[in-house]
Design an enzyme around this catalytic site. Structure first.
Site, PDB file in Angstrom:
ATOM      1  N   GLU A 209     -52.733  70.783  58.147  1.00 33.30           N
ATOM      2  CA  GLU A 209     -52.230  71.131  56.820  1.00 33.30           C
ATOM      3  C   GLU A 209     -52.824  70.114  55.855  1.00 33.30           C
ATOM      4  OE1 GLU A 209     -48.506  70.364  54.124  1.00 33.30           O
ATOM      5  OE2 GLU A 209     -47.928  70.978  56.160  1.00 33.30           O
TER       6      GLU A 209
ATOM      7  N   CYS B 160     -46.065  68.540  49.788  1.00 37.67           N
ATOM      8  CA  CYS B 160     -47.237  69.411  49.949  1.00 37.67           C
ATOM      9  C   CYS B 160     -47.049  70.734  49.223  1.00 37.67           C
ATOM     10  CB  CYS B 160     -47.525  69.641  51.420  1.00 37.67           C
ATOM     11  SG  CYS B 160     -46.079  69.992  52.422  1.00 37.67           S
TER      12      CYS B 160
END
Length: 527
Positions: A265, A302
Site C-alpha cells: 500500500e 493513507c
C-alpha cells in the site's frame, strides 16, 4: 515489560550485530533509551529459516488452535497496559486517545481474524463428484481448497505504529492463513515494536506453537528490508509506506529466482467531488468535514483527502470562504519523524512556488525546531490541474488542494486523469444523481472504496471493507489490506484428484468433520 533493544528470533531475544540507533521523540526532539542494534544479514536469514522450518507444522494446526492463538496475541497486547500506550505516544508524537483507539483496532483485527479462521469460508472447499459414466470421457473426483503460501515478511508502517505494524492487519491475516511471519520494525518506533513483538512471542509459547512462527527484526536504512525481501524462504510480502519504498521492495521480489507477490500500500490523494446539489446546501458542514478529515492525525492517514473538486460559481465561493475559516482555525500537530516532516514541508513549498496554485489558508503557527506541521490549504483551476501531473501527487500531511472546475464534463475529465486511489468520495443530493452515475463509472476503475456523503479517514475493519486500489495506491489491485478478505493475499488453491479418503484433508472429507460450508456439485451445502 522491559524494553532492552533486542531482536526476536523465534523464541530467543538477541542483540543485533549491525548499526546502533535510538528511537526519536518527535514532539521533544530527544533521543530515547535503550540503544537498539540492527539485524545483520545472517540474523535476518536465521529468522527466515526458522519461519520456513515452522511452516508445515503451523499450517497444519487446527482451525480452533489457530484462532485461539490470534486471540492470545490480542490479550497479550492488552496485558501490556499503559506501558505500551506511553511508549507509543513518545515514539510517534500521537496523542493518547489516538493510540488507545489504535490499540483497540489492533486487537479487534486479531479477534476478527480468529472468527474468520473458525468459519473456514476462506478455505473455499469445493467438491466435484466423479462421473464415471459420463461420455465421451468420465470425470474424475475433484476437490479444491486454499492453502497458505508460506512465510510472510511484514514491513511495519510509520503512520500506524500498532494497527499497521508488528501485530497489524498484515500480520493478523498472514497468521490466520497459516503463514509464519517475520516482521520488520519501523525504525521510528522500535520500542513499541519490541513490546508488541514480545506479546506475540509469549502467545506463540503459551499456545505451544513452533518458535519460528514469529520473529522480529529491526534496523535503519534499507539493508534489513532488502535482505528480507530477497530471502528464498519468504513467500509473500506485506508493506505499507511510500511509493518509493514499495516499488523498491517489489523490484527485489520480482527479480528473485522465484518471484513472490508483494502487497504494497503506497500512495493516494483520495479525491473528493463536491457535486452542485451538495454545494448549494450546508457548506459550513462540508468545510468542517473536509478540514477535520484532511488534518486528522497531522494528515498522516493513507486515506487523507488531499484534493477536492467542485464547480466554480457562487456556491464554490461560499464553500471556499467556509473552508478557509476552518483550516485557519486548525492548530499545528506533531508529525511522526523528521523525514516525514521534511517531505511535508517540501510538498507544501512546491505548491507555494507553483505559478498556477494559490495558498488560501494556513493554520496556527508551530514552534521552531520540532516536527510540527501547520495545516495548509491551496487552490488551483481544473485546466492547470489537467496540464501538470505534479498537482495530483500526494502531499503526506495536513494539506488540501481545491480545484475549481468550469463545467461537469471537466469534472469527469479530472476523474479520468487521476491515478489509482484507495478512496474516492462524492458529496451529493438526489439532484446530482445523473452526474454521480457518470462519475461512479469512472471512479470504479480508479479506487478501491467509493463513499457517498462522508469522508474517507476511518477504515472500518469488517468483512466487506476494501482498503486497496489500482496502482499506485497499491501494487496489487485485486486485494485488500484491511478486512476479512485480506487473508486471501496469503493463500493459493490446490486441487486433489481421485484422492482416497484417508489422504484427504479434513476440509474435503466426505464426512465434513469441521462442518464447513462447501460448494458440492455446484450447490452450497453444510454438513
Amino acid at each position: 515489560m522491559q524494553i532492552n533493544g533486542r531482536l526476536l528470533l523465534g523464541g530467543d531475544a538477541v542483540q543485533g550485530t549491525a548499526g546502533a540507533f535510538h528511537a526519536f521523540n518527535p514532539a521533544t526532539g530527544e533521543l530515547m533509551e535503550p540503544e537498539f542494534f540492527g539485524a545483520s544479514a545472517e540474523q535476518v536469514g536465521k529468522a527466515c529459516t526458522l519461519a520456513e522450518q515452522a511452516f508445515d507444522a503451523y499450517r497444519n494446526t487446527s482451525l480452533e488452535a489457530r484462532a485461539a492463538f490470534l486471540e492470545a496475541i490480542a490479550q497479550a497486547i492488552m496485558d501490556l497496559g499503559d506501558e505500551l500506550i506511553a511508549r507509543t505516544m513518545a515514539e510517534s508524537g500521537l496523542p493518547r486517545p489516538r493510540i488507545e483507539g489504535e490499540r483497540g483496532r489492533t486487537v479487534g483485527q486479531l479477534r476478527l481474524f480468529a472468527s474468520v479462521v473458525r468459519q473456514g469460508l476462506w478455505i473455499a472447499p469445493i467438491l466435484d463428484s466423479a462421473l464415471p459414466d459420463r461420455t465421451p470421457l468420465p470425470r474424475p473426483d475433484l476437490r479444491h481448497r486454499k492453502i497458505p503460501l508460506g512465510p510472510v515478511a511484514v514491513f511495519g508502517a510509520s503512520n500506524f505504529p500498532l494497527a499497521f505494524s508488528v501485530a497489524g492487519g498484515d500480520t493478523a491475516s498472514a497468521l490466520a492463513a497459516g503463514c509464519p511471519v517475520v516482521a520488520k520494525a519501523h525504525p521510528s518506533h522500535p520500542g513499541t515494536s519490541e513490546l508488541v513483538g514480545r506479546a506475540i512471542q509469549k502467545a506463540v509459547a503459551d499456545c505451544t506453537l513452533p518458535a519460528g512462527v514469529f520473529s522480529l527484526v529491526a534496523g535503519q536504512g534499507n539493508t534489513v528490508g532488502e535482505a528480507l525481501a530477497a530471502h528464498p524462504a519468504i513467500a509473500a510480502i506485506g508493506f505499507t509506506g511510500s511509493r518509493r519504498g514499495g516499488l523498491a521492495i517489489a523490484s527485489i521480489a520480482a527479480k528473485r529466482p522465484v518471484p513472490i507477490p508483494v502487497y504494497a500500500e503506497m500512495s493516494s490523494v483520495n479525491p473528493v467531488f463536491l457535486l452542485p446539489g451538495a454545494l448549494s446546501g450546508d457548506v459550513a458542514a462540508l468545510a468542517q468535514g473536509l478540514a477535520d478529515s484532511a488534518t486528522l492525525g497531522a494528515g498522516q492517514f493513507c486515506t487523507q483527502p488531499g484534493i477536492a473538486f467542485a464547480l466554480k460559481g457562487t456556491d464554490f465561493d461560499r464553500f471556499e470562504s467556509a473552508v478557509i475559516e476552518k483550516f485557519s482555525a486548525k492548530g499545528f500537530s506533531t508529525m511522526l519523524n523528521q523525514g516525514i516532516h521534511a517531505a511535508y514541508e517540501h510538498g507544501v513549498g512546491a505548491f507555494e512556488g507553483h505559478d498556477d496554485v494559490t495558498q488560501i489558508a494556513r493554520g496556527q503557527a508551530a514552534p521552531h525546531g520540532q516536527c510540527a506541521a501547520v495545516p495548509a490549504l491551496f487552490k488551483t483551476t481544473a485546466s492547470a490541474f489537467l496540464q501538470d501531473q505534479r498537482l495530483s501527487e500526494e502531499v503526506f500531511g495536513p494539506s488540501a488542494l481545491l480545484v475549481a472546475c468550469d463545467n461537469t464534463q471537466q469534472m469527469i475529465d479530472l476523474a479520468e486523469s487521476l491515478e489509482g486511489q484507495l478512496t474516492a468520495t462524492l458529496h451529493m443530493t438526489s439532484a446530482d444523481t445523473a452526474l454521480a452515475k457518470q462519475l461512479i463509472r469512472v471512479l470504479e476503475r480508479k479506487a478501491g472504496r467509493i463513499l457517498i456523503n462522508g469522508f474517507p479517514t476511518g477504515v472500518e475493519v469488517s468483512h466487506a471493507m476494501v482498503h486497496g486500489g489500482p496502482y499506485p495506491a497499491t501494487s496489487n489491485n485485486r486485494h485488500t489490506s484491511v478486512g476479512a478478505t485480506a487473508i486471501d493475499r496469503f493463500l493459493r488453491p490446490v486441487c486433489y484428484q481421485n484422492f482416497p479418503a484417508e489422504l484427504l484433508p479434513e476440509e474435503l472429507s466426505d464426512k465434513n468433520p469441521l462442518h464447513l460450508w462447501r460448494l458440492q456439485d455446484g450447490k452450497l451445502v453444510q454438513g
